[in-house]
Each structure stands twice: as structure tokens, then as C-alpha cells.
Design a protein around this motif. Sequence first.
Motif: not given
Length: 66
Positions: A20-35
Motif C-alpha cells: 500500500t505504501f508503494e502504491k501511495i508513493e508511486d501516485t504521489v511521485v507520478g503526480g509531482y512529475t506531471k505537475i
Amino acid sequence: MAKSKLIKANEKIAEKVVGTFEKIEDTVVGGYTKIEDAFVDRYLTKDGESIEEAKERLKRESKTLK
């Protein structure tokens, strides 16, 4: 026997928590990258320059200023 059942249960819980932590981390990092990409594209690219090229140019300019 009871101890091994507890150990197995704890291992399952640990795997789920880490997953679950890895999924959350991937989502946050992916969102940051898009921004980040949107910001670079909108404000920092020069005519005909791609986002990747602009990032590389900015890194080079940053190194020369230091």
C-alpha cells in the motif's frame, strides 16, 4: 504452532502495508512529475524545445552558475 500462525499473520500484514505504501508513493511521485512537466512546458521551454531538452538545459545552466 500458535507462534508460527502469528508470524505468518504478521508477515501478511507487513506485505500489505508495504504494498500500500508503494502504491501511495508511486501516485504521489507520478503526480509531482506531471505537475513539474506541465510547469516546465508552460513557463521554461523555449521555442521548439521539448520538456526533456528544457530540463537538461536548466540543469546545465544551474551547474554553470555554481
